[in-house]
Design a protein around this motif. Sequence first.
Motif, PDB file in Angstrom:
ATOM      1  N   GLY A   1       6.709 100.829  88.059  1.00  0.00           N
ATOM      2  CA  GLY A   1       5.303 101.169  87.822  1.00  0.00           C
ATOM      3  C   GLY A   1       4.520  99.996  87.276  1.00  0.00           C
TER       4      GLY A   1
ATOM      5  N   GLY B   1       0.844  99.983  89.741  1.00  0.00           N
ATOM      6  CA  GLY B   1       0.215 101.230  90.165  1.00  0.00           C
ATOM      7  C   GLY B   1       0.106 101.293  91.685  1.00  0.00           C
ATOM      8  N   ALA B   2      -0.103 102.536  92.178  1.00  0.00           N
ATOM      9  CA  ALA B   2      -0.007 102.775  93.615  1.00  0.00           C
ATOM     10  C   ALA B   2      -1.052 102.013  94.430  1.00  0.00           C
TER      11      ALA B   2
ATOM     12  N   ARG C   1      -0.159  98.302  94.607  1.00  0.00           N
ATOM     13  CA  ARG C   1       1.077  98.132  95.400  1.00  0.00           C
ATOM     14  C   ARG C   1       0.765  98.243  96.892  1.00  0.00           C
ATOM     15  N   THR C   2      -0.036  99.242  97.243  1.00  0.00           N
ATOM     16  CA  THR C   2      -0.370  99.445  98.650  1.00  0.00           C
ATOM     17  C   THR C   2      -1.156  98.250  99.206  1.00  0.00           C
TER      18      THR C   2
ATOM     19  N   ASP D   1       7.442 101.421  99.742  1.00  0.00           N
ATOM     20  CA  ASP D   1       7.124 102.780  99.318  1.00  0.00           C
ATOM     21  C   ASP D   1       7.865 103.107  98.034  1.00  0.00           C
ATOM     22  N   GLU D   2       7.196 103.909  97.203  1.00  0.00           N
ATOM     23  CA  GLU D   2       7.843 104.252  95.930  1.00  0.00           C
ATOM     24  C   GLU D   2       9.043 105.157  96.142  1.00  0.00           C
ATOM     25  N   GLU D   3       9.049 105.880  97.235  1.00  0.00           N
ATOM     26  CA  GLU D   3      10.129 106.848  97.468  1.00  0.00           C
ATOM     27  C   GLU D   3      11.290 106.258  98.257  1.00  0.00           C
TER      28      GLU D   3
ATOM     29  N   ARG E   1      12.648  99.937  95.538  1.00  0.00           N
ATOM     30  CA  ARG E   1      11.555 100.908  95.543  1.00  0.00           C
ATOM     31  C   ARG E   1      10.251 100.255  95.116  1.00  0.00           C
ATOM     32  N   GLY E   2       9.181 100.834  95.621  1.00  0.00           N
ATOM     33  CA  GLY E   2       7.884 100.205  95.438  1.00  0.00           C
ATOM     34  C   GLY E   2       7.440 100.115  93.993  1.00  0.00           C
ATOM     35  N   ASP E   3       6.678  99.075  93.728  1.00  0.00           N
ATOM     36  CA  ASP E   3       6.079  98.791  92.427  1.00  0.00           C
ATOM     37  C   ASP E   3       7.128  98.478  91.363  1.00  0.00           C
TER      38      ASP E   3
END
Length: 350
Positions: free
Chosen positions: A80, A83-84, A87-88, A202-204, A242-244
Motif C-alpha cells: 500500500g 495507493g490504487a 499504482r494504476t 494488480d493488487e490481487e 502484488r501491486g503497490d
Amino acid sequence: MDDSISSLPKDVQERIFSFLVAPPSSSASSDSSSHCTTTLSPAAAQRSPHVAGRSVNLFDQYLPDLVQQLKKSGVAVHDGVLGAAERTSILQEARGALQDGVPAKVGGGSTLRSEDRSVRGDNRVWLSHEGPSVAGRENIHSLVQVLKKLGPTLLANGFEVNGAKSVQLAVFPGQGTLYKRHRDTSPSSPLRRVTIIYYPNDEEWDPQELGGALRIFDVGAIPQACAHGQEGDRPWADISPRGDRLVIFNSVMEHQVLPTHAPRYAVTMWMSCADMGGPQDTLKASTDHGPSQSLPIARAPEMQEAPGAPPQDRAFEMVAAWGGSRRKTGVAPDGVLCWFDCFFAVAEQD
Ligand SMILES: O=C(O)CCC(=O)C(=O)O
Ligand SMILES: [Fe+2]
C-alpha cells in the motif's frame, strides 16, 4: 507559477516542500551521488501530486520499519505504498514504455549468450539516463525521485549506498518466463548494495495461479504473509509481486523470479557504493544476518581464467578465480548464476 501550491503563502509552501527533501543526516553530506538529496521541484510535485504527496508517508511512517526489517532479515516488504490510483497510473505508463523494451541480456565475454530466455525472460528499459523529458512517464519519474530519497537513511544505517543509482523498468510477459537464481551484486555490477523494487501489478496477484513470486534465499526472518521453505539449510521466502508493494533487499542475497503466467511489471532501483578503484573490492553484507559478511570480489579486467580450474561451488569464489573481462556465462554447481548483466556495467551508471 500559477499552480495551487504556489498560490499558498510562502511559509506553507516551504513546509510542504520540506517534507519532500531527504531527512537531514550527517551521512547525507558524504553521499557522493547528487541524486540522494534531490528534492522534487514544485513543477514535478504538480505533475504527479499523488505520488509526490505519498512520499511524505513513505518517509515519516514506513521508513523506520523498513530499515528495521532490512537489518534484521536482509529483506523488507511494505504494501500500500502509493495507493490504487497512483499504482494504476504507473502500470499504464510502464505498459507504454515497455512497448519498446528489449529482452534483457545475460552473460559476458566470448561465451555471451545475448538472449537466453530460459535463464532470464524479461523485457526492460533503463531509466537511469533519462533526458529532460519524462513525457508519458511522469508518475514513474516521481516514484523514482521518491525512492532515491531512501538513500541517505540507508546510508545512515550502515548500508553502503553512497554511489550511483540505476533504474530499470521490466516486464516478464508471462508464458512461464522467469529469472534464474542470481545475485544482483555481480562482477559486472560489483558495487550494487541495495535492490529496491516497486510492483505496479494488480493488487490481487495470486502467486498460486499466476506464479511470478520473487524467491529470496537466506532470509533472516520471513516477511509477513510470505510463503516460505527451506532448501537444505537455506531458508527462502516467496514474495508475491502484488501491486503497490515495495521490496528492498540486500543485493548480495541470492534470489530468483519463479515462472510467471501473466505480465509482471517491476520498477527496480539499484543503489551502489562509490567506486574507490583498486584491483579488488570487498563485498560487505550490510545486514547482521546471513553467511555473506565479507566476500572478496575480483575486479581486475586483465585477470586470466585459471587453466583447468574447476568451478567452485560459490559464485564469488568463481569470480575470484575467473573474473575480469573474460567472464563466462555459467551456472555454479549449486545453481547460482554467476555473471549476468555484464553488458550493462557501463550503461547502468548514472
Ligand atoms: O522483478 C523482480 O522481482 C526481481 C527481478 C530481478 O531479480 C532482477 O532484475 O535482477
Ligand atoms: Fe535480481
